[in-house]
Design a protein around this motif. Structure first.
Motif, short mmCIF file in Angstrom:
data_model
loop_
_atom_site.label_atom_id
_atom_site.label_comp_id
_atom_site.label_asym_id
_atom_site.label_seq_id
_atom_site.Cartn_x
_atom_site.Cartn_y
_atom_site.Cartn_z
N SER A 19 0.83 -0.99 0.05
CA SER A 19 0.06 -0.07 -0.16
C SER A 19 0.83 1.50 -0.05
CB SER A 19 -1.33 -0.45 1.05
OG SER A 19 -0.25 -0.02 2.28
N MET A 20 1.95 0.73 0.73
CA MET A 20 3.10 2.51 0.41
C MET A 20 2.94 2.34 -0.72
SD MET A 20 3.25 3.53 3.22
CE MET A 20 3.15 3.62 4.17
N THR A 21 3.01 1.86 -1.92
CA THR A 21 3.29 2.38 -3.26
C THR A 21 2.51 2.86 -3.64
OG1 THR A 21 2.51 0.54 -4.10
CG2 THR A 21 4.32 0.38 -3.41
N ALA A 22 1.52 3.67 -3.23
CA ALA A 22 0.02 4.15 -3.70
C ALA A 22 0.14 4.98 -2.49
CB ALA A 22 -0.91 3.39 -4.10
N ARG A 23 0.84 5.97 -2.20
CA ARG A 23 0.53 6.94 -0.47
C ARG A 23 0.94 8.37 -1.30
NH1 ARG A 23 6.32 8.48 2.12
NH2 ARG A 23 7.61 9.06 0.31
N ASP A 24 1.55 8.05 -2.65
CA ASP A 24 1.35 9.79 -3.23
C ASP A 24 0.31 9.34 -4.66
OD1 ASP A 24 3.24 10.04 -2.17
OD2 ASP A 24 5.25 9.70 -3.38
N SER A 25 -0.88 8.94 -4.82
CA SER A 25 -2.08 8.56 -5.98
C SER A 25 -2.97 9.87 -5.84
CB SER A 25 -2.19 6.77 -5.94
OG SER A 25 -3.08 6.62 -4.54
N GLY A 26 -3.53 9.43 -4.23
CA GLY A 26 -4.58 10.52 -3.98
C GLY A 26 -5.11 10.01 -3.66
N TRP A 27 -5.10 8.77 -3.61
CA TRP A 27 -6.33 7.51 -2.66
C TRP A 27 -5.95 7.72 -0.80
CZ3 TRP A 27 -9.16 2.48 -3.69
CH2 TRP A 27 -9.63 2.62 -4.70
N ILE A 28 -6.97 8.12 -0.67
CA ILE A 28 -6.84 8.37 1.13
C ILE A 28 -6.50 6.54 1.69
CG2 ILE A 28 -8.64 8.79 3.19
CD1 ILE A 28 -9.85 10.91 1.39
N GLN A 29 -5.93 6.66 1.91
CA GLN A 29 -5.54 5.60 3.21
C GLN A 29 -5.72 5.39 4.39
OE1 GLN A 29 -1.39 4.12 2.36
NE2 GLN A 29 -1.32 3.93 0.18
N LEU A 30 -6.17 4.73 5.01
CA LEU A 30 -7.18 4.10 6.66
C LEU A 30 -5.98 2.82 6.74
CD1 LEU A 30 -10.69 5.11 6.19
CD2 LEU A 30 -8.41 7.26 6.96
N TYR A 31 -5.61 2.83 8.03
CA TYR A 31 -5.22 1.46 8.61
C TYR A 31 -5.45 1.09 9.75
CZ TYR A 31 -1.58 1.71 5.42
OH TYR A 31 -0.77 2.05 3.76
N ALA A 32 -6.30 -0.05 9.83
CA ALA A 32 -7.02 -0.91 9.89
C ALA A 32 -6.01 -1.84 11.88
CB ALA A 32 -7.43 -1.90 10.22
N VAL A 82 -11.34 5.77 -1.36
CA VAL A 82 -10.68 5.53 0.25
C VAL A 82 -10.59 3.84 0.10
CG1 VAL A 82 -10.87 4.85 2.84
CG2 VAL A 82 -11.89 7.18 1.25
N MET A 83 -8.82 4.03 0.36
CA MET A 83 -8.46 2.55 0.71
C MET A 83 -8.28 1.85 1.82
SD MET A 83 -4.43 1.74 -0.72
CE MET A 83 -4.75 2.09 -2.33
N VAL A 84 -8.63 0.73 2.42
CA VAL A 84 -8.30 0.08 4.03
C VAL A 84 -7.23 -0.88 3.60
CG1 VAL A 84 -9.74 -0.67 5.94
CG2 VAL A 84 -11.08 0.89 3.99
N CYS A 85 -6.14 -0.30 4.72
CA CYS A 85 -5.14 -1.13 4.67
C CYS A 85 -5.06 -1.97 5.86
CB CYS A 85 -4.22 -0.83 4.74
SG CYS A 85 -3.93 0.55 3.37
N MET A 86 -5.56 -3.64 5.95
CA MET A 86 -5.29 -4.24 6.89
C MET A 86 -4.87 -5.08 7.08
SD MET A 86 -8.92 -6.28 6.00
CE MET A 86 -9.53 -7.70 6.94
N ASP A 87 -3.54 -5.25 7.69
CA ASP A 87 -2.94 -7.03 8.26
C ASP A 87 -2.94 -7.82 7.00
OD1 ASP A 87 -0.09 -4.86 8.13
OD2 ASP A 87 -1.29 -5.28 10.32
N GLY A 88 -2.53 -8.54 6.24
CA GLY A 88 -2.33 -9.67 5.53
C GLY A 88 -2.15 -10.42 7.10
N PHE A 89 -3.29 -11.78 6.51
CA PHE A 89 -2.97 -13.33 7.75
C PHE A 89 -3.21 -12.80 9.10
CE2 PHE A 89 -0.58 -15.09 4.34
CZ PHE A 89 -1.68 -15.76 3.81
N ILE A 90 -3.18 -11.45 9.37
CA ILE A 90 -2.32 -11.21 11.41
C ILE A 90 -4.51 -11.08 11.12
CG2 ILE A 90 -1.79 -9.59 12.78
CD1 ILE A 90 0.71 -9.45 11.10
N LEU A 91 -4.86 -10.00 10.56
CA LEU A 91 -6.08 -9.60 10.43
C LEU A 91 -7.11 -10.53 9.41
CD1 LEU A 91 -6.41 -5.47 10.85
CD2 LEU A 91 -6.15 -7.65 12.40
N THR A 92 -6.95 -10.28 7.80
CA THR A 92 -7.41 -11.19 7.31
C THR A 92 -7.66 -12.87 7.83
OG1 THR A 92 -5.79 -11.79 5.20
CG2 THR A 92 -6.86 -10.17 5.31
N HIS A 93 -6.80 -13.39 8.47
CA HIS A 93 -6.98 -14.93 8.42
C HIS A 93 -7.72 -14.84 9.88
CE1 HIS A 93 -6.43 -15.28 4.53
NE2 HIS A 93 -6.12 -16.13 4.68
N GLY A 94 -7.57 -13.82 11.04
CA GLY A 94 -7.37 -13.94 12.20
C GLY A 94 -9.15 -14.37 12.80
#
Lengths: 86, 390
Positions: free
Chosen positions: B122-135, B161-173
């Motif tokens: 997600s860091m590669t798109a931080r300059d794209s104009g998308w809003i980024q939220l981290y859970a 808006v992009m909702v960023c959630m840590d893979g496995f730790i959150l997605t599979h937890g």
């Protein structure tokens, strides 16, 4: 104009954009002497501003002609000259 | 209603409640469970939406670009390599000011290939104009998706808006998540109306040519919309609290900051581990606190300054690095607050790349390093037998 509206184009924008102002050096002159109505100039014109059907009846709209000279190059009869822009 | 549920399924459930009309995605670990869940929901007739299978993430992003442009609320999700394949389209979605919500199930980037979690994608798109939220956890991931649609569709923002959630730790937890009712979501999220939609009755082209006399203004508009979002995101969070009865979202969240002299700044699921460690350090008499960044773009400079202005030392922990310099959060935070406050040290730490476990011991190690000399880009937990010559 709102920043969000930039890049939103309504139909007919090509017509509004008078590309004839891009011409700087030369313009085509349709001699209308040896024309065989092969239609090549009309087809190759990137602005689509050439009209005509009959032999020696082709002409372009200088409001849109950018002076690229493609018509003069493709004409098999050398019946279009590029002349100096006045 | 409270349910013991996998993070991905919780997201699928709340996305359903937001009533998207079009969903398109391409499977990629660890995102897949989210859209699998949604595919099932659509197939069972629980959501009246079109679920479009596509041949790549570039197509998935392009498809939802089109569906939003025609005025339909849409959803997509991806991870890692899929994210990178989407990126050209992501810039276009932001540039056309299209409100869209996507999930980034954060995962490392090849090479070497890793399916495990970090936040380099997600860091590669931080300059794209998308809003980024981290859970931080699954409750927050679920709630942020609902808020994301409100933020995205606000007429003073009109950005994806992009909702960023840590893979496995959150997605599979799996954990207990309070899933809202449809009626609550309907009260919070009005039907989607797009001002400049594609319409055969009123034909237009979006994202067309802007010559040098317009382009700068278009980009400036995205910057202004981001500034507006800094005002609107906390309001959306407040309104969410009124309707759903719990506080989530917003720009940042402080934990034990009141008298803190040292603060650890981080975002995503790592914050949970840091809070636990901080509790232990507090019990030992250490004045430590945590600052969680929820909204990373737009970067909440004032909120961060307000939270850290009386702090002595700051450690930034992140699962990403801008190769050749430092962690992106560290760089942003340092430029935002140094020279302005009482802080005399801001150290940057890179941790947990490619799924490397982050334990309480790792956090304690960061804490002890913070008392030493200021560091810019210290990698935590490197294998000692590794020859560090690149």
């Amino acid at each position: 104009m709102k920043a969000k509206d930039i890049g939103i184009a309504k139909p007919g924008s090509s017509k509004a954009n008078k590309t004839g102002s891009w011409r700087i050096e030369s313009r085509p002159k349709f001699l209308q002497k040896d024309c065989i109505a092969c239609n090549m100039c009309l087809l190759i014109c990137p602005e689509g501003c050439i009209t005509g059907k009959e032999k020696n009846g082709y002409i372009c709209d200088y409001a849109y002609c950018k002076g690229c000279g493609n018509c003069a190059v493709i004409c098999p009869k050398d019946d279009i000259d590029m002349i100096r822009e006045e | 209603m409270k349910q013991f549920i996998e993070g991905s399924q919780a997201v699928a459930q709340v996305v359903k409640l937001c009533r998207p009309g079009v969903i398109s995605a391409y499977p990629i670990t660890p995102q897949t469970h989210i859209v699998e869940g949604l595919a099932k929901i659509v197939a069972n007739g629980e959501l009246k939406a079109e679920f479009v299978n596509v041949e790549s993430e570039h197509s998935a992003a392009s498809l939802v670009l089109g569906s939003v442009a025609s005025g339909v609320r849409s959803f997509t999700a991806t991870s890692s390599q899929g994210f990178l394949l989407m990126i050209e389209v992501l810039f276009n979605i932001a540039g056309m000011r299209l409100p869209l919500v996507m999930t980034c199930a954060n995962r490392a980037i090849s090479a070497p290939l890793s399916i495990w979690n970090d936040q380099q994608d997600s860091m590669t798109a931080r300059d794209s104009g998308w809003i980024q939220l981290y859970a931080e956890n699954n409750q927050e991931a679920a709630d942020l998706h609902i808020q994301a649609y409100r933020i995205s569709e606000d007429k003073d923002i009109s950005l994806p808006v992009m909702v960023c959630m840590d893979g496995f730790i959150l997605t599979h937890g799996a954990e207990v998540v309070d899933l809202p009712d449809q009626s609550e979501v309907d009260k919070f999220l009005p039907p989607f109306k797009l001002e400049n939609k594609l319409d055969v009755e009123d034909p237009k082209t979006l994202g067309a040519f802007a010559d040098p006399s317009y382009y700068t203004e278009a980009r400036y508009g995205i910057q202004v919309a981001n500034s507006n979002a800094l005002e609107i995101i906390p309001k959306v969070s407040d309104e969410f609290k009124k309707i759903f009865g719990r506080a989530t979202g917003g720009l940042v969240e402080g934990y034990k900051l009141e008298d803190a002299e040292q603060v650890i700044v981080a975002m995503g699921s790592i914050v949970g581990t840091i809070k636990e460690t901080v509790d232990e350090l507090r019990a030992e008499g250490k004045k430590v606190g945590v600052l969680k960044i929820i909204t990373y773009r737009p970067f909440p400079v004032d909120a961060i300054y307000e939270a850290l202005k009386d702090v002595r030392e700051v450690a930034v922990l992140e699962k990403a690095v801008s190769m050749g310099y430092a962690g992106p959060l560290y760089a942003d935070l340092k430029s935002a607050i140094s020279c302005k406050s009482k802080i005399n040290k801001i150290s940057g730490f890179v941790i947990g790349l490619g799924g490397r476990d982050i334990t309480k011991d790792s956090i304690r190690q960061v804490y002890s390093l913070l008392s030493g000399e200021e560091v810019r880009c210290e990698f935590i937990g490197l294998d000692p037998s590794f020859e560090g010559n690149g």
